[in-house]
Design an enzyme around this catalytic site. Structure first.
Site, PDB file in Angstrom:
ATOM      1  N   CYS A   1       0.831  -1.206   0.000  1.00  0.00           N
ATOM      2  CA  CYS A   1       0.000   0.000   0.000  1.00  0.00           C
ATOM      3  C   CYS A   1       0.871   1.265   0.000  1.00  0.00           C
ATOM      4  CB  CYS A   1      -0.964  -0.042   1.189  1.00  0.00           C
ATOM      5  SG  CYS A   1      -2.378   1.079   1.024  1.00  0.00           S
TER       6      CYS A   1
ATOM      7  N   HIS B   1      -3.467  -5.609   1.417  1.00  0.00           N
ATOM      8  CA  HIS B   1      -3.182  -5.891   2.823  1.00  0.00           C
ATOM      9  C   HIS B   1      -3.673  -7.298   3.152  1.00  0.00           C
ATOM     10  CE1 HIS B   1      -1.896  -1.905   4.056  1.00  0.00           C
ATOM     11  NE2 HIS B   1      -2.964  -1.364   3.507  1.00  0.00           N
TER      12      HIS B   1
END
Length: 485
Positions: free
Chosen positions: A335, A431
């Site tokens: 991310c 994630h």
């Protein structure tokens, strides 16, 4: 149905409120009750995606898991995600409503109580018991006006309170009795019992202490809860969990360096790796260097990518990371960490701070533009090596330059992430990658270890079961049910 309610507040931060609710949620669920967790206001950069495309604090996600119920934005109606030392993004019922400095947020709170109570009433219709977690300290009387997190909520919802003190940090008698002294009488009247948490040693040696607390407060003793060593195996929500010493594993075959930057987020991505016996996580703080024998540098997510990138560069960690790649090491950015690995990160609209465009580390041929639209979604797909994956996306920003590059994964037919031409640097928006046993096993093999037979989800559930049994043994759960109303 309309649920009974019980609220747990603390004498301070990190006294064990979150795990107390998680353990009790599992314990009461095993007794046959339907339980839902609730936290009116949470402050954390560790968040979970709900089925309806919102986000809540990771602690409430663990508590919901303990209770065996799906995630709902109503479990954490106000989530504050720090962006700087003085400001935070404000998420209400799963959606971003803006950002606020600390002083401005104090004025916002009065308008948020109706949304908090709306979520609370929604949950009360779904279960037999709502377990509510307070925030920080119950004794912060300077913040009592317009409070929605502790006594302000307890009074508005008529929720009886159990106060938790942590004996491990010392001064537990003073912290519990002192809380009673600083609260006004109406707030103090909401507290009906206390728990002394994280006791080590012979409980008989503190029997007088428990009696003195009860005498000085007129509260019922719910129990003296011994330290639960397996708590470290459960996902931690607060960055406080990163401030202590890392778990040393001298015999570990794989060492992974993790830069600990000021706005690190979703660092529960580390938990499955930390549970692996052959993996040692090395926390690298600004001012420290990346050990030469690390196989992987793992850049976690960030709530403020540009600010954390500046800290990383100022500390010289960018030089360390590039040297690590030249030595044949691997780098993985998740991310915000993925965004840092690219050529540039642009914030033209001032999403994270003043509008700016900065150079990234240049290890991936991509550019990122931060935008106001946030992607919140659970995902399933396949990574570049043909291994299945599951996880979630939670980010602002669009990253371009993937076309023609090696992609990290394919999610619902679209490309995610990228890989450097030499196959050493990887970036992805996913994630929860290492919570997927298939992915974790593939990465351990890639780093020179053996695939894992550890079932991460089963391990977490087993720890929750042990935590519930621990509480059944040492706390008066029947008394808690009698207090709930």
């Amino acid at each position: 149905m309309t649920a009974r309610v019980l609220m747990f507040q603390g004498t301070g931060s990190d006294v064990g409120k979150s795990l107390m609710v998680a353990g009790l949620a599992r314990a009461f669920t095993r007794r046959g009750l339907s339980v839902v967790p609730f936290k009116p206001q949470n402050m954390s950069n560790n968040a979970a995606v709900t089925a309806d495309g919102g986000e809540i604090g990771r602690a409430q996600a663990l508590q919901a898991r303990a209770a065996g119920v799906p995630l709902s934005v109503h479990m954490n109606p106000v989530l504050l995600k720090p962006q700087s030392e003085t400001g935070a993004q404000v998420v209400v019922q799963g959606k971003i409503v803006g950002s606020a400095k600390a002083a401005d947020y104090q004025h916002m709170k009065a308008g948020l109580m109706p949304r908090v109570l709306d979520s609370f009433e929604h949950l009360k219709q779904l279960a037999d018991l709502v377990l509510v977690e307070g925030a920080g300290s119950a004794s912060e009387i300077n913040l009592r006006a317009n409070d929605i997190a502790n006594m302000g909520f307890a009074r508005a919802a008529d929720a009886p309170v159990i106060l938790i003190g942590d004996i491990d940090r010392g001064g537990v008698i003073a912290s519990l009795v002192g809380t009673r002294e600083v609260l006004d009488d109406d707030d103090a009247a909401m507290i009906e019992g206390f728990i002394v948490n994280r006791f080590r040693g012979d409980p008989a040696l503190f029997s007088d202490g428990m009696r003195m607390i009860a005498e000085k407060t007129d509260w019922s003793s719910i129990g003296l809860l011994p330290h639960f060593s397996d708590a470290a195996k459960l996902p931690a929500e607060d960055a406080l969990g990163l401030s202590g010493p890392a778990q040393r594993k001298p015999s570990a075959k794989i060492r992974i360096a993790v830069p600990i930057l000021p706005h690190i987020s979703n660092f529960d991505d580390l938990d499955p790796l930390d549970m692996e016996p052959d993996v040692e996580l090395i926390r690298v703080r600004p001012g420290e260097t990346i050990p030469a024998d690390c196989r992987l540098v793992l850049l976690c997510g960030s709530k403020s990518t540009i600010a954390d990138l500046a800290v990383l560069k100022d500390a010289g960690l960018d030089i360390d990371i590039k040297a690590h790649v030249r030595r044949g090491g691997y780098v993985l950015g998740l991310c915000g960490g993925y965004q840092m690995l690219g050529k540039t990160v642009a914030d033209p609209d001032g999403i994270e701070g003043p509008p700016a465009t900065v150079e990234g580390l240049g290890l991936l041929d991509v550019d990122t533009v931060l935008t106001g639209d946030k992607r919140l979604v659970s995902v399933r797909g396949t990574s570049f090596d043909g291994v299945g994956l599951s996880g979630y996306e939670m980010h602002v920003g669009e990253t371009t330059g993937i076309a023609g590059s090696l992609v990290f994964s394919t999610i619902d037919g679209h490309a995610d992430g990228t890989i450097s031409p030499d196959g050493r640097v990887f970036g992805t928006y996913i994630h929860g990658l290492f919570a997927d046993d298939r992915q974790r096993s593939a990465w351990l093999e890639r780093l020179g270890g053996q695939g894992t037979d550890l079932n991460y989800d089963a391990q977490v559930d087993a720890v929750l079961d042990r935590l519930a049994a621990h509480m059944e043994q040492h706390l008066d759960l029947d008394r808690l049910l009698a207090i709930a109303r």
